[in-house]
Design a protein around this motif. Structure first.
Motif, short mmCIF file in Angstrom:
data_model
loop_
_atom_site.label_atom_id
_atom_site.label_comp_id
_atom_site.label_asym_id
_atom_site.label_seq_id
_atom_site.Cartn_x
_atom_site.Cartn_y
_atom_site.Cartn_z
N THR A 156 -11.47 -6.61 4.81
CA THR A 156 -11.14 -5.61 3.78
C THR A 156 -10.99 -4.23 4.44
O THR A 156 -10.10 -3.45 4.10
CB THR A 156 -12.22 -5.59 2.69
N ARG A 157 -11.86 -3.98 5.40
CA ARG A 157 -11.76 -2.73 6.17
C ARG A 157 -10.38 -2.64 6.83
O ARG A 157 -9.73 -1.59 6.79
CB ARG A 157 -12.86 -2.72 7.23
N GLU A 158 -9.92 -3.74 7.39
CA GLU A 158 -8.60 -3.77 8.04
C GLU A 158 -7.50 -3.46 7.03
O GLU A 158 -6.58 -2.69 7.31
CB GLU A 158 -8.34 -5.14 8.69
N LEU A 159 -7.58 -4.07 5.85
CA LEU A 159 -6.56 -3.82 4.83
C LEU A 159 -6.54 -2.36 4.43
O LEU A 159 -5.48 -1.76 4.22
CB LEU A 159 -6.82 -4.68 3.58
N MET A 160 -7.71 -1.76 4.33
CA MET A 160 -7.78 -0.34 3.93
C MET A 160 -7.15 0.54 5.01
O MET A 160 -6.45 1.50 4.72
CB MET A 160 -9.22 0.05 3.63
N ARG A 161 -7.39 0.19 6.26
CA ARG A 161 -6.75 0.95 7.36
C ARG A 161 -5.25 0.81 7.28
O ARG A 161 -4.51 1.78 7.49
CB ARG A 161 -7.26 0.45 8.72
N ALA A 202 -8.49 7.65 5.59
CA ALA A 202 -8.02 8.24 4.34
C ALA A 202 -8.56 9.66 4.13
O ALA A 202 -7.93 10.48 3.44
CB ALA A 202 -8.41 7.36 3.15
N LEU A 203 -9.71 9.95 4.72
CA LEU A 203 -10.36 11.24 4.43
C LEU A 203 -9.48 12.43 4.83
O LEU A 203 -9.32 13.38 4.06
CB LEU A 203 -11.71 11.32 5.14
N ALA A 204 -8.90 12.36 6.02
CA ALA A 204 -8.08 13.47 6.52
C ALA A 204 -6.85 13.68 5.64
O ALA A 204 -6.32 14.79 5.55
CB ALA A 204 -7.67 13.21 7.95
N ILE A 205 -6.40 12.62 4.98
CA ILE A 205 -5.21 12.74 4.13
C ILE A 205 -5.60 13.20 2.73
O ILE A 205 -4.96 14.06 2.14
CB ILE A 205 -4.48 11.38 4.07
N LEU A 206 -6.68 12.63 2.19
CA LEU A 206 -7.05 12.92 0.80
C LEU A 206 -7.83 14.21 0.66
O LEU A 206 -7.70 14.92 -0.34
CB LEU A 206 -7.85 11.75 0.22
N LEU A 207 -8.69 14.52 1.63
CA LEU A 207 -9.54 15.72 1.54
C LEU A 207 -9.48 16.51 2.85
O LEU A 207 -10.49 16.70 3.54
CB LEU A 207 -10.99 15.31 1.24
N PRO A 208 -8.28 17.00 3.21
CA PRO A 208 -8.13 17.66 4.51
C PRO A 208 -8.93 18.95 4.64
O PRO A 208 -9.25 19.38 5.75
CB PRO A 208 -6.62 17.95 4.59
N GLU A 209 -9.27 19.57 3.51
CA GLU A 209 -10.01 20.85 3.57
C GLU A 209 -11.49 20.64 3.89
O GLU A 209 -12.18 21.57 4.28
CB GLU A 209 -9.92 21.58 2.22
#
Ligand code: ATP
Ligand code: MG
Length: 396
Positions: A156-161, A202-209
Motif C-alpha cells: 500500500t505504501r508503494e501504491l501511495m508513492r 505527498a507532504l511537499a506537494i500538499l503542504l509545501p509551507e
C-alpha cells in the motif's frame, strides 16, 4: 432487498472501540423502493438515503469506474444486480471493507479480519490508486490506529508513492486537504499523519509551507499528549491505547495542535498555508499568535512585570482569556521544557493575567478621564499589580 452494516462500525466493533456512527449498504433494491419506504434521498452523486427514524445513512450497493483525474472523475453504476462483494471491492482499506448481515454473520471477502488481527492497513484492490483522497484517508487512519499497533502494508505504501509520482495527488482540491488534515489533527497520533504523507512524497506537494522537522513533530506530539489536554481527556483515558484512540477531540484541541505544529514556521508561510487551504479564522489566528509570541511565553519565567504586561496585551489576553489558555498550551508544547516546567509557566502566566485583570479603577476617577488616559491609568495600575505579585513570589 438485503441490508448490511458496513465500514467503520464493523471495523470498530472488531477492535473493541465504541461505535460513533453506522453506515449501511442496501443490495437488491432501487431508489424508488427506498423512497416509498420513507427514506430520504441525500446523495448528489451516489444513491444515498437517510433512514426515516434513525437518520442513519443507507447507500445502494454500487460500482465505481474511473473516467478522469481526481475524485470527481468517477462514474458510479448502481442497480439491483450489484452485489455486496462488488460494493465492498470499491472501498479503500480491507479493514473498512467488511460487512455484517442482519443475522450477525461477518462478510469479509478481502481479508479484512486477518489484516485487522495483523494490524495492517492494506488496500482492497489496485483501483485504490484511482482516488487521491485515499492517500489522506490512509494517513489519517494510521494516525488514529497506530496506538493500537497498526502499520502500513508495504504494497500500500508503494501504491501511495506511485499516486504521488504519477501526479494523481495533484487532483486533490484544497478544501479536501484541509478537511482530512483537520480530522487528522484530532486523532490520537496526529504526527503520524504527516510522517506518512512525507514518506510517500505527498507532504511537499500538499503542504509545501509546512516546516515539518523534529521540533515541529515534538511540538505536535506534546500538544496531542493527554497530559497536556487534561481538560478534554478523562484521566482514565490516559492508561489505555484503545481509549486514546476513541477519545473524540474537540475543535478547540485541533486548533491548539495546529498552532503547536506551526509555531516555528515564518508568519508569511502560515498565512499562505491558511489562505490556500481556506483554514477557518480561529485556527489561523491562534497559529499566528502562537508563532509570534511563543519565544516570549517559553521564557515567561524570566520576564519582568513590564514585559509580562506587554505579553498579556500582545496576546489580547484581557479581552480573550479563554483563547489565552489555548495560546499557552500551544506555545508551551513547542518549548523544550519538561511537563512540570510547562505547567509552572502556564500557571504563572494565568496568575499574572488574573492579577492584572482584577484591577478596577474607581468610577469617579474614570469619569474625569478621556480614552487614552483611561488606558494609561489601567496600564500603570496593572503594572503595579504585577510588580507586587512578582515581589510576593520572590519572597515565598
Ligand atoms: P470513521 O470512523 O472515521 O467514520 P469510516 O471507516 O466509517 O471511519 P467514513 O468516511 O465514514 O469512514 O466512510 C465509510 C466507509 O466508506 C469506509 O469505511 C470505507 O469503506 C468507505 N470509503 C469512504 N471514503 C472512501 C474513499 N475515498 N475510497 C474508498 N472507500 C471509501
Ligand atoms: Mg464512518
Amino acid at each position: 432487498m438485503q441490508v448490511y452494516l458496513v465500514g467503520g462500525a464493523v471495523r470498530d466493533e472488531l477492535l473493541g472501540l465504541p461505535a460513533h456512527e453506522r453506515d449501511w449498504v442496501v443490495v437488491g433494491s432501487t431508489p424508488e423502493e427506498l423512497q416509498r419506504g420513507g427514506y430520504r434521498a441525500v446523495g448528489r452523486e451516489f444513491p444515498v438515503f437517510l433512514h426515516p427514524d434513525t437518520g442513519e445513512e443507507y447507500a445502494l450497493a454500487r460500482l465505481e469506474r474511473k473516467t478522469g483525474p481526481g475524485y470527481r472523475g468517477f462514474e458510479t453504476r448502481f442497480s439491483p444486480e450489484v452485489t455486496l462483494e462488488q460494493d465492498l471491492q470499491r472501498r479503500d482499506l480491507t479493514i473498512n471493507a467488511m460487512a455484517r448481515s442482519p443475522d450477525g454473520r461477518l462478510i469479509d471477502p478481502y481479508g479484512g479480519r486477518h489484516d485487522l488481527e495483523q494490524r495492517l492497513l492494506r488496500h482492497v484492490s489496485p483501483a485504490f490508486v484511482e482516488d487521491p483522497v485515499r492517500v489522506l484517508r490512509v494517513a489519517r487512519f494510521a494516525a488514529r490506529l497506530c496506538a493500537l499497533g497498526f502499520r502500513l502494508a508495504p504494497e500500500t505504501r508503494e501504491l501511495m508513492r506511485f499516486m504521488v509520482s504519477s501526479g494523481e495527488i495533484n487532483a486533490l482540491v484544497p478544501e479536501r486537504v484541509w478537511r482530512e488534515m483537520q480530522r487528522a489533527l484530532g486523532e490520537a497520533d496526529p504526527a503520524v499523519f504527516l510522517d506518512i504523507l512525507e514518506d510517500c512524497g505527498a507532504l511537499a506537494i500538499l503542504l509545501p509551507e509546512l516546516n515539518w522537522d523534529e521540533a515541529a513533530r515534538k511540538a505536535l506530539q506534546r500538544a496531542a499528549a493527554p497530559a497536556l489536554a487534561t481538560t478534554e481527556v478523562p484521566a482514565a483515558a490516559r492508561v489505555s491505547a484503545a481509549a486514546r484512540v476513541s477519545a473524540a477531540h474537540s475543535a478547540i484541541d485541533g486548533s491548539v495542535r495546529f498552532a503547536a505544529l506551526l509555531a516555528g514556521t515564518a508568519l508569511e508561510r502560515i498565512t499562505a498555508l491558511c489562505e490556500r487551504l481556506r483554514v477557518p479564522n480561529d485556527y489561523r489566528e491562534l497559529a499566528l499568535l502562537t508563532a509570534r509570541l511563543q519565544p516570549r511565553i517559553a521564557h515567561a519565567g524570566t520576564l519582568d512585570a513590564a514585559a509580562t504586561l506587554e505579553l498579556l496585551e500582545a496576546a489580547d489576553a484581557f479581552r480573550r482569556p479563554d483563547r489565552f489558555q489555548l495560546l499557552l498550551r500551544a506555545a508551551l508544547a513547542r518549548s523544550d521544557l519538561d511537563d512540570a516546567a510547562r505547567t509552572a509557566r502556564a500557571a504563572a502566566l494565568a496568575a499574572a493575567l488574573a492579577a492584572a485583570a482584577a484591577v478596577a479603577l474607581p468610577h469617579d476617577q474614570l469619569t474625569q478621564l478621556n480614552g487614552p488616559a483611561i488606558a494609561a491609568t489601567y496600564r500603570s495600575a496593572r503594572l503595579e499589580r504585577l510588580e507586587a505579585l512578582q515581589s510576593e513570589l520572590r519572597k515565598s
